[in-house]
Design a protein around this motif. Structure first.
Motif, PDB file in Angstrom:
ATOM      1  N   ARG A 127       0.808  -1.222   0.000  1.00  0.00           N
ATOM      2  CA  ARG A 127       0.000   0.000   0.000  1.00  0.00           C
ATOM      3  C   ARG A 127       0.844   1.276   0.000  1.00  0.00           C
ATOM      4  N   ASN A 128       2.110   1.158   0.357  1.00  0.00           N
ATOM      5  CA  ASN A 128       2.990   2.325   0.420  1.00  0.00           C
ATOM      6  C   ASN A 128       3.593   2.578  -0.972  1.00  0.00           C
ATOM      7  N   PRO A 129       3.370   3.760  -1.551  1.00  0.00           N
ATOM      8  CA  PRO A 129       3.901   4.048  -2.891  1.00  0.00           C
ATOM      9  C   PRO A 129       5.421   3.898  -2.997  1.00  0.00           C
ATOM     10  N   ILE A 130       6.122   4.105  -1.917  1.00  0.00           N
ATOM     11  CA  ILE A 130       7.586   4.004  -1.937  1.00  0.00           C
ATOM     12  C   ILE A 130       8.042   2.546  -2.020  1.00  0.00           C
ATOM     13  N   THR A 131       7.305   1.636  -1.393  1.00  0.00           N
ATOM     14  CA  THR A 131       7.736   0.232  -1.326  1.00  0.00           C
ATOM     15  C   THR A 131       6.856  -0.724  -2.119  1.00  0.00           C
ATOM     16  N   MET A 132       5.829  -0.218  -2.780  1.00  0.00           N
ATOM     17  CA  MET A 132       4.844  -1.099  -3.407  1.00  0.00           C
ATOM     18  C   MET A 132       5.439  -2.056  -4.444  1.00  0.00           C
TER      19      MET A 132
END
Length: 70
Positions: free
Chosen positions: A17-22
């Motif tokens: 859900r995190n754009p940095i880790t998706m």
């Protein structure tokens, strides 16, 4: 899968859900036997290795999640 504070499924959900880790490659190593949970892991584009495992199986799964041809 069994960790303090949050379980592996929650961790994977948070990562996706995190754009940095998706798009980060994820490999889960566990004794998990529930086929439904393993299916969800696969649907989240994460690799799964069942304990116990051989070094060869681990290497293959690492290469798979990294998208390396082998």
């Amino acid at each position: 899968m069994n960790m303090p504070v949050m379980d592996g499924m929650e961790m994977l959900d948070n990562i996706r859900r995190n754009p940095i880790t998706m798009d980060m490659p994820v490999l889960i190593v566990s004794t998990e036997s529930n086929n439904e949970r393993i299916k969800i892991i696969d649907e989240q584009y994460a690799g799964f290795v069942h304990k116990p495992f051989t070094p060869e199986v681990l290497k293959e799964k690492i290469l798979d999640v990294l998208g390396v041809m082998h």
